[in-house]
Design a protein around this motif. Structure first.
Motif, short mmCIF file in Angstrom:
data_model
loop_
_atom_site.label_atom_id
_atom_site.label_comp_id
_atom_site.label_asym_id
_atom_site.label_seq_id
_atom_site.Cartn_x
_atom_site.Cartn_y
_atom_site.Cartn_z
N GLY A 1 38.41 -33.16 3.82
CA GLY A 1 39.47 -33.05 2.84
C GLY A 1 40.69 -32.36 3.41
O GLY A 1 40.60 -31.58 4.37
N ILE A 2 41.85 -32.67 2.86
CA ILE A 2 43.11 -32.03 3.22
C ILE A 2 43.79 -31.61 1.92
O ILE A 2 43.90 -32.40 0.97
N ALA A 3 44.24 -30.36 1.89
CA ALA A 3 44.93 -29.85 0.71
C ALA A 3 46.35 -29.45 1.09
O ALA A 3 46.56 -28.77 2.10
N LYS A 4 47.32 -29.90 0.30
CA LYS A 4 48.71 -29.45 0.44
C LYS A 4 48.89 -28.18 -0.37
O LYS A 4 49.00 -28.22 -1.60
N ILE A 5 48.90 -27.05 0.31
CA ILE A 5 49.13 -25.79 -0.40
C ILE A 5 50.53 -25.77 -0.98
O ILE A 5 50.76 -25.36 -2.13
N ASN A 6 51.48 -26.21 -0.19
CA ASN A 6 52.85 -26.44 -0.62
C ASN A 6 53.47 -27.41 0.37
O ASN A 6 52.76 -27.96 1.23
N ASP A 7 54.76 -27.61 0.27
CA ASP A 7 55.40 -28.60 1.16
C ASP A 7 55.34 -28.19 2.62
O ASP A 7 55.49 -29.03 3.52
N ALA A 8 55.12 -26.90 2.89
CA ALA A 8 55.16 -26.41 4.27
C ALA A 8 53.79 -26.15 4.88
O ALA A 8 53.69 -25.99 6.10
N VAL A 9 52.72 -26.11 4.07
CA VAL A 9 51.40 -25.73 4.57
C VAL A 9 50.35 -26.72 4.11
O VAL A 9 50.21 -26.98 2.89
N HIS A 10 49.60 -27.26 5.07
CA HIS A 10 48.43 -28.09 4.79
C HIS A 10 47.21 -27.41 5.41
O HIS A 10 47.29 -26.85 6.50
N ILE A 11 46.07 -27.50 4.73
CA ILE A 11 44.81 -27.06 5.32
C ILE A 11 43.81 -28.20 5.24
O ILE A 11 43.86 -29.03 4.32
N GLY A 12 42.89 -28.26 6.20
CA GLY A 12 41.89 -29.32 6.23
C GLY A 12 40.53 -28.78 6.61
O GLY A 12 40.41 -27.74 7.28
N ALA A 13 39.49 -29.47 6.19
CA ALA A 13 38.11 -29.10 6.53
C ALA A 13 37.30 -30.37 6.69
O ALA A 13 37.46 -31.33 5.92
N THR A 14 36.43 -30.38 7.71
CA THR A 14 35.63 -31.57 8.01
C THR A 14 34.20 -31.17 8.37
O THR A 14 33.99 -30.18 9.08
N TYR A 15 33.27 -31.96 7.88
CA TYR A 15 31.87 -31.85 8.32
C TYR A 15 31.49 -33.16 8.98
O TYR A 15 31.57 -34.23 8.35
N GLN A 16 31.09 -33.08 10.25
CA GLN A 16 30.54 -34.25 10.94
C GLN A 16 29.05 -34.05 11.06
O GLN A 16 28.59 -33.04 11.59
N SER A 17 28.30 -34.99 10.56
CA SER A 17 26.83 -34.89 10.58
C SER A 17 26.31 -34.88 12.01
O SER A 17 27.05 -35.19 12.96
N PRO A 18 25.03 -34.55 12.21
CA PRO A 18 24.44 -34.82 13.52
C PRO A 18 24.62 -36.29 13.90
O PRO A 18 24.68 -37.16 13.03
N THR A 19 24.74 -36.54 15.17
CA THR A 19 24.79 -37.91 15.67
C THR A 19 23.41 -38.26 16.20
O THR A 19 22.87 -37.58 17.06
N TRP A 20 22.85 -39.34 15.64
CA TRP A 20 21.48 -39.73 15.98
C TRP A 20 21.53 -40.91 16.96
O TRP A 20 21.83 -42.04 16.58
N TYR A 21 21.24 -40.62 18.22
CA TYR A 21 21.24 -41.63 19.28
C TYR A 21 19.84 -42.18 19.52
O TYR A 21 18.85 -41.45 19.40
N ARG A 22 19.77 -43.43 19.91
CA ARG A 22 18.52 -44.08 20.32
C ARG A 22 18.78 -44.81 21.62
O ARG A 22 19.73 -45.58 21.73
N PHE A 23 17.92 -44.56 22.63
CA PHE A 23 18.16 -45.08 23.97
C PHE A 23 16.94 -45.77 24.55
O PHE A 23 15.79 -45.46 24.21
N THR A 24 17.23 -46.66 25.50
CA THR A 24 16.23 -47.25 26.38
C THR A 24 16.74 -47.11 27.82
O THR A 24 17.90 -47.41 28.09
N ASP A 25 15.86 -46.65 28.72
CA ASP A 25 16.22 -46.47 30.13
C ASP A 25 15.54 -47.50 31.00
O ASP A 25 14.37 -47.86 30.77
N GLN A 26 16.27 -47.95 32.01
CA GLN A 26 15.71 -48.81 33.05
C GLN A 26 16.01 -48.17 34.40
O GLN A 26 17.15 -47.84 34.68
N LEU A 27 14.99 -48.01 35.22
CA LEU A 27 15.14 -47.32 36.50
C LEU A 27 14.64 -48.18 37.64
O LEU A 27 13.54 -48.73 37.57
N SER A 28 15.45 -48.29 38.68
CA SER A 28 15.06 -48.95 39.93
C SER A 28 15.29 -47.98 41.08
O SER A 28 16.21 -47.16 41.03
N GLN A 29 14.45 -48.10 42.12
CA GLN A 29 14.54 -47.18 43.25
C GLN A 29 14.31 -47.92 44.55
O GLN A 29 13.73 -49.01 44.57
#
Length: 504
Positions: free
Chosen positions: A300-328
């Motif tokens: 969210g972003i709030a305009k306190i007045n014409d000169a001041v804005h404040i913002g707050a954000t929540y970003q959730s955990p990021t859930w990754y799923r991977f597969t690995d391939q290895l050659s040697q």
């Protein structure tokens, strides 16, 4: 011909994970969104300003600050410069890459009655951003007091010799894949060390032998190591936001990641004593990782007045799923005559695993100078102690997660950026600082960077250029196990971004 038929037919699925580690967690946790040129020119400090397609990554409420529907397309030149010190050696490498790093648009729907109370505006946005490019390289060379034999000995000690032998009628590449699939990554590396000529069992005639020794005699050795990485972490964002009355903006985003990472490493070692049976070793690895991820963001972003804005954000955990391939592949002057059949076309495919990147909180403050410009400050907090490899039921992951928790810490970061308007021109600048995720910042240092930018508006079209540069020191071990000597890297990343935008 028999070997060739086998070569194309076999890709086995291993039942035991290879060594996912803290470095994998950090690779996907440390995002570096290139974004639009305006976003770059402000060092990404737009949490209370909005009105930019990449700014919705900071605060999803920002899309409702667009005055009208809008499209932006961006092209970046990405440069990674690494100055590497390894014992007495010094090397420098550069990587350049040009790519379309951002594309997106927002549709703005205004209330037909501008005098009405309540919801004044709604916005729907879709955006693609490159949040990390893995195109990079470094070269380390020097005289070391430790040998690659430590890598293989660490895995081999305690492994019975009998199961490492090639069975009657079995090809060497079959044995390599079979050991990895049924006994695990550690015994497979012991197999490579033995048939690669680097190590030998103490008692070759005892199938129950579990002790191994090096074939190298040295006081120090010459080592050369090249790591080439490539790939991307792309993020696709679906966003909705709205303006309530004159002073409140709220929004939410769903974020979908598409990940590809390739790590190609070449290692060579020489300089043993003249009496040493082992005189030279090469050991190369090719890791490919494929993955996807999901997260959501509310803000969210709030305009306190014409000169001041404040913002707050929540970003959730990021859930990754991977597969690995290895050659040697491995070779030495003592290697088995058929060792060359183990090459990059022989692929280990490992079970899927997951990484959870912790949630992030961001607070923002903006000072607005009428139509002339603004200054925006963003502060973010992310507790990296909570990063996890999954599934937790895997005892190796449980041990590594305990290690991650003990090594990592909460990370604070801040960005400050400003913009000033002169007729149809906009000039920009910014600064960025991010703490090391490690309790001991010698492993990965703090990141700092600056940015500059300029934009020009002609009719409904806007052309922007943004320049940003960041620097941090990194100590990277050549291998996660055994030979853990670190290359000391002074890493500088530079982006030059061009954006073309259209007011609709």
């Amino acid at each position: 011909m028999k070997k060739i038929a086998f070569f194309f037919a076999v890709v086995l699925t291993a039942t035991v994970n290879h060594a996912q580690s803290i470095s994998d967690v950090l690779r996907y946790s440390m995002e570096n969104t290139q974004g639009t040129a305006r976003f770059q020119g402000l060092s990404g400090a737009m949490g209370a300003i909005g009105g930019d397609l990449s700014a919705i990554n900071v605060n999803p409420a920002g899309s409702s600050l667009f005055k009208n529907s809008f499209l932006t397309f961006s092209l970046s030149n990405y440069n990674a410069n690494n100055e590497t010190r390894y014992f007495n050696g010094f090397n420098e490498s550069d990587t350049d890459n040009v790519e379309f790093n951002q594309a997106g648009g927002v549709l703005v729907f205004k209330n037909a009655n501008p005098e009405s109370k309540g919801w004044k505006k709604f916005a729907i946005a879709f955006n693609y951003d490159l949040v990390n490019s893995y195109d990079n390289e470094f070269f380390a060379s020097g005289i070391s007091d430790q040998s690659i034999d430590q890598y293989f000995l660490t895995f081999a000690q305690g492994v019975p010799l009998g199961p490492l032998f090639i069975q009657d009628g079995e090809f060497i590449e079959e044995a390599y894949l079979d050991i990895g699939a049924n006994l695990g990554f550690g015994p497979q590396q012991a197999f490579l060390g033995y048939f690669g000529g680097v190590i030998d069992p103490v008692d070759i005639n005892d199938d129950n032998n579990t002790d191994y020794i090096s074939n190298g005699i040295f006081s120090d050795v010459n080592q050369a190591y090249l790591r080439l990485t490539s790939g991307y972490n792309n993020k696709f964002t679906a966003n909705v936001s709205g303006q309530y009355n004159e002073h409140l903006f709220v929004g939410a985003s769903l974020n979908f990641h598409d990940v590809f990472y390739e790590n190609f490493s070449l290692f060579e070692e020489s300089g043993y004593d003249a009496t040493s049976p082992l005189q030279g070793v090469s050991f190369d690895n090719l890791l490919r990782t494929f993955g996807d991820a999901f997260s959501f963001t509310i803000g969210g972003i709030a305009k306190i007045n014409d000169a001041v804005h404040i913002g707050a954000t929540y970003q959730s955990p990021t859930w990754y799923r991977f597969t690995d391939q290895l050659s040697q592949r491995i070779n030495s002057n003592l290697a088995d005559s058929e060792i060359g059949f183990i090459d990059f076309s022989i692929v280990n495919i490992f079970p899927d695993y997951k990484i959870q990147v912790p949630a992030k909180l961001t607070g923002s403050l903006a000072l607005i100078f009428g139509e002339e410009g603004f200054i925006n400050f963003d502060y973010s907090y992310q507790n990296m102690e909570n990063a996890e490899l999954r599934p937790n039921s895997d005892p190796d992951f449980a041990n590594e997660n305990a290690f991650i928790s003990s090594q990592l810490k909460a990370v604070s970061s801040f960005k400050i950026g400003g913009e000033y308007k002169i007729d149809d021109w906009h000039v920009r600048g910014g600064y960025r600082f991010e703490e090391s995720p490690y309790e001991n910042s010698n492993t990965i240092g703090d990141l700092s960077g600056f940015s500059l930018g300029v934009g020009y508006t002609f009719g409904p079209t806007v052309f922007d250029v943004g320049f940003s540069q960041t620097q941090r020191d990194i100590n990277t071990p050549l291998f996660e196990t055994g030979l853990t000597n670190a290359a000391n890297i002074d890493a500088t990343n530079t982006n030059l971004t061009f954006s073309l935008s259209f007011n609709l």
